[in-house]
Scaffold this motif. Structure first.
Motif, PDB file in Angstrom:
ATOM      1  N   PHE A   1      13.484  -7.264  -3.802  1.00 52.91           N
ATOM      2  CA  PHE A   1      12.455  -6.914  -2.834  1.00 52.91           C
ATOM      3  C   PHE A   1      13.035  -6.098  -1.685  1.00 52.91           C
ATOM      4  N   ALA A   2      14.182  -6.529  -1.164  1.00 54.54           N
ATOM      5  CA  ALA A   2      14.809  -5.800  -0.060  1.00 54.54           C
ATOM      6  C   ALA A   2      15.209  -4.393  -0.493  1.00 54.54           C
ATOM      7  N   THR A   3      15.663  -4.257  -1.727  1.00 58.03           N
ATOM      8  CA  THR A   3      16.045  -2.945  -2.246  1.00 58.03           C
ATOM      9  C   THR A   3      14.838  -2.024  -2.350  1.00 58.03           C
ATOM     10  N   ALA A   4      13.741  -2.547  -2.903  1.00 61.01           N
ATOM     11  CA  ALA A   4      12.525  -1.743  -3.040  1.00 61.01           C
ATOM     12  C   ALA A   4      11.984  -1.329  -1.686  1.00 61.01           C
ATOM     13  N   THR A   5      12.024  -2.255  -0.725  1.00 62.48           N
ATOM     14  CA  THR A   5      11.541  -1.958   0.628  1.00 62.48           C
ATOM     15  C   THR A   5      12.359  -0.846   1.275  1.00 62.48           C
TER      16      THR A   5
ATOM     17  N   LEU B   1      22.032   5.466  -7.275  1.00 60.79           N
ATOM     18  CA  LEU B   1      23.171   4.553  -7.390  1.00 60.79           C
ATOM     19  C   LEU B   1      22.987   3.325  -6.504  1.00 60.79           C
ATOM     20  N   TYR B   2      22.591   3.530  -5.246  1.00 63.24           N
ATOM     21  CA  TYR B   2      22.379   2.404  -4.346  1.00 63.24           C
ATOM     22  C   TYR B   2      21.202   1.542  -4.812  1.00 63.24           C
ATOM     23  N   THR B   3      20.201   2.172  -5.399  1.00 57.37           N
ATOM     24  CA  THR B   3      19.054   1.415  -5.903  1.00 57.37           C
ATOM     25  C   THR B   3      19.457   0.521  -7.066  1.00 57.37           C
ATOM     26  N   ILE B   4      20.240   1.061  -7.994  1.00 59.17           N
ATOM     27  CA  ILE B   4      20.692   0.272  -9.150  1.00 59.17           C
ATOM     28  C   ILE B   4      21.545  -0.903  -8.702  1.00 59.17           C
ATOM     29  N   VAL B   5      22.467  -0.654  -7.793  1.00 60.43           N
ATOM     30  CA  VAL B   5      23.322  -1.739  -7.278  1.00 60.43           C
ATOM     31  C   VAL B   5      22.478  -2.806  -6.584  1.00 60.43           C
ATOM     32  N   GLY B   6      21.489  -2.364  -5.794  1.00 59.73           N
ATOM     33  CA  GLY B   6      20.634  -3.316  -5.088  1.00 59.73           C
ATOM     34  C   GLY B   6      19.797  -4.160  -6.018  1.00 59.73           C
TER      35      GLY B   6
ATOM     36  N   SER C   1       0.831  -1.209   0.000  1.00 56.69           N
ATOM     37  CA  SER C   1       0.000   0.000   0.000  1.00 56.69           C
ATOM     38  C   SER C   1       0.867   1.260   0.000  1.00 56.69           C
ATOM     39  N   LEU C   2       1.973   1.242   0.744  1.00 54.97           N
ATOM     40  CA  LEU C   2       2.876   2.388   0.757  1.00 54.97           C
ATOM     41  C   LEU C   2       3.570   2.556  -0.589  1.00 54.97           C
ATOM     42  N   SER C   3       3.920   1.454  -1.228  1.00 59.41           N
ATOM     43  CA  SER C   3       4.570   1.520  -2.541  1.00 59.41           C
ATOM     44  C   SER C   3       3.650   2.161  -3.570  1.00 59.41           C
ATOM     45  N   LEU C   4       2.360   1.773  -3.552  1.00 62.65           N
ATOM     46  CA  LEU C   4       1.397   2.383  -4.459  1.00 62.65           C
ATOM     47  C   LEU C   4       1.240   3.871  -4.164  1.00 62.65           C
ATOM     48  N   TYR C   5       1.160   4.196  -2.899  1.00 63.55           N
ATOM     49  CA  TYR C   5       1.016   5.599  -2.484  1.00 63.55           C
ATOM     50  C   TYR C   5       2.199   6.421  -2.962  1.00 63.55           C
ATOM     51  N   PHE C   6       3.399   5.891  -2.771  1.00 65.43           N
ATOM     52  CA  PHE C   6       4.617   6.560  -3.208  1.00 65.43           C
ATOM     53  C   PHE C   6       4.582   6.806  -4.718  1.00 65.43           C
TER      54      PHE C   6
ATOM     55  N   LEU D   1      14.260   1.393  -0.252  1.00 66.28           N
ATOM     56  CA  LEU D   1      14.115   2.628  -1.010  1.00 66.28           C
ATOM     57  C   LEU D   1      12.857   3.382  -0.609  1.00 66.28           C
ATOM     58  N   ILE D   2      11.724   2.698  -0.582  1.00 68.17           N
ATOM     59  CA  ILE D   2      10.438   3.365  -0.360  1.00 68.17           C
ATOM     60  C   ILE D   2      10.211   3.692   1.111  1.00 68.17           C
ATOM     61  N   THR D   3      10.496   2.735   1.999  1.00 62.04           N
ATOM     62  CA  THR D   3      10.171   2.949   3.408  1.00 62.04           C
ATOM     63  C   THR D   3      11.208   3.781   4.155  1.00 62.04           C
ATOM     64  N   ARG D   4      12.459   3.833   3.667  1.00 62.03           N
ATOM     65  CA  ARG D   4      13.484   4.562   4.400  1.00 62.03           C
ATOM     66  C   ARG D   4      14.039   5.772   3.664  1.00 62.03           C
ATOM     67  N   PHE D   5      13.922   5.795   2.346  1.00 56.49           N
ATOM     68  CA  PHE D   5      14.483   6.910   1.591  1.00 56.49           C
ATOM     69  C   PHE D   5      13.468   7.558   0.653  1.00 56.49           C
TER      70      PHE D   5
END
Length: 434
Positions: A89-93, A77-82, A46-51, A95-99
């Motif tokens: 999944f961990a990268t997306a989590t 850069l960190y997103t691409i590497v992740g 739900s947060l990902s959609l909201y973002f 990215l959205i929830t912390r950055f």
């Protein structure tokens, strides 16, 4: 899945219907997110959609600043590497929830300052505040119907109460200081906001909302928008109410209710285990991990003595041992940033907040508005040790950036008016040129 579909449909419909009024679009999209979040109990989707819908509504930045570009490039850069070399999944989590709140803030701040789509009047702000407060009260009622009256307002073990309210604090304060809301209306909104925040049981939220609300209440006591006509009466009434509250809560009740509601009797709990784990892992990690972290989608399983650190940090708690084996996001935001992005990342977050504060201070005049937004940012920084800010501050950080833009626009308008006056005085009775 059906609730996520409804959230998406409502957001898309609002984007189309309010394509010329983004404040109302923001309102509807935010309400749809929180209701979807409550109904499913699933935070990440739900947060990902909201973002995604917020980014779609804001649009791409139209201004470029070196410091902002540096922060965004670092996150990209960190997103691409992740995504490429680590876990998607961990990268997306992360990215959205912390950055994600950083991206939202910068996109809003660096947009077209005089964008007609983001212009709002009193009716729009009142619609935002009333709709948000009604939604929060409805969520409180629904949670209590499920879990019993007085229970903490959470959904899926994540706090949901006051998630909208902490953003509304900026709207209420702005509208009162700009004489858009009356004093009585402002008091009602503030009381409801404070009530919902306390009922949420989230200490981080209480810190975020307390500081800007203190500025608004001080302005109310001094009766600033009304030029001090009722200041003494308001101060006297507040002193009487405050004295009665202190007697009831701390003399009669001996503070037990306050301690229970504010959760002051609880320690850090398993947060201490997480903090110990990160400190010991980063101490043992190679220099490049200390400097750059383990990445958005990485973990520390290859660090020498990893299992020993997990055992030590778990304090022989079986549930904590299994949790720390896979945990890469922690309740303390600073430890999460250090783990994910190292010393470099901590420096980038400091740069980001420095940029935010500088933007507020650089606006000339409007001292009360600057104090209110400054206190909101300060509350955000203080609450980072609770991690809730980094998870749920997308809405309020968008509003902070929005009101910084509003102050900048007002400053431009005032300069324009001064230029007109100078030319009139210079040319006497000649036609006015601006």
């Amino acid at each position: 899945m059906i609730f996520y579909l409804f959230q998406s449909l409502i957001s898309i419909t609002a984007l189309w219907h309010y394509r010329d009024n983004r404040i109302r679009y923001l309102t509807i999209t935010t309400v749809a997110y929180f209701m979807s979040y409550f109904a499913t109990g699933e935070f990440d989707i739900s947060l990902s959609l909201y973002f995604a819908f917020l980014v779609l509504g804001i649009g791409l930045p139209r201004n470029i600043e070196i410091s902002s570009l540096l922060v965004v490039s670092w996150i990209v850069l960190y997103t691409i590497v992740g995504v490429v070399f680590q876990d998607l999944f961990a990268t997306a989590t992360a990215l959205i929830t912390r950055f994600g709140y950083i991206i939202i803030f910068l996109f809003m701040l660096l947009g077209k300052r005089t964008d007609e789509l983001w212009k709002a009047d009193v009716k729009d702000y009142r619609f935002l505040v009333r709709t948000g407060l009604i939604t929060e009260l409805a969520i409180v009622a629904l949670v209590w119907m499920q879990n019993g009256i007085g229970s903490r307002v959470v959904s899926g073990n994540q706090p949901i109460g006051a998630g909208i309210v902490i953003g509304l604090a900026a709207v209420i304060g702005w509208c009162y200081l700009k004489k858009m809301f009356t004093g009585a209306e402002t008091v009602v909104y503030c009381l409801i906001s404070a009530l919902v925040t306390v009922l949420s049981g989230t200490r981080g939220y209480m810190v975020i909302i307390a500081l800007p609300m203190a500025v608004v209440m001080l302005a109310y006591l001094l009766d600033l928008p009304e030029n001090g006509k009722n200041a003494l009466i308001r101060i006297g009434l507040c002193c009487l109410i405050g004295a009665a509250a202190i007697i009831c809560l701390f003399v009669v009740d001996r503070g037990e209710t306050v301690i229970q509601v504010l959760r002051l009797d609880e320690g850090l709990g398993y947060r201490e285990n997480e903090n110990l784990f990160v400190k010991e892992i980063m101490r043992r990690a190679p220099w490049y991990n200390q400097l750059f972290g383990f990445g958005f989608g990485g973990n520390a399983s290859k660090v020498n003595g990893f299992l020993e650190v997990v055992q030590q940090a778990s304090w022989n708690r079986e549930f904590m041992f299994s949790r720390l084996l896979t945990r890469t996001i922690f309740h303390n935001y600073w430890y999460t940033v250090q783990f994910k992005t190292g010393i470099l990342g901590v420096g980038m977050i400091i740069l980001f907040y420095g940029l935010m504060i500088r933007k507020i201070l650089c606006v000339k005049g409007q001292s009360w508005g600057k104090w209110m937004l400054g206190m909101m940012v300060t509350g955000n920084i203080v609450s980072l040790t609770f991690h809730i800010t980094a998870t749920c501050s997308i809405f309020e950080m968008l509003l902070v950036a929005f009101f910084i833009r509003q102050m900048q626009n007002e400053q431009i308008e005032i300069k324009g008016e001064k230029k007109c006056e100078e030319r009139i005085s210079q040319y006497g009775t000649f036609r006015k040129f601006c």
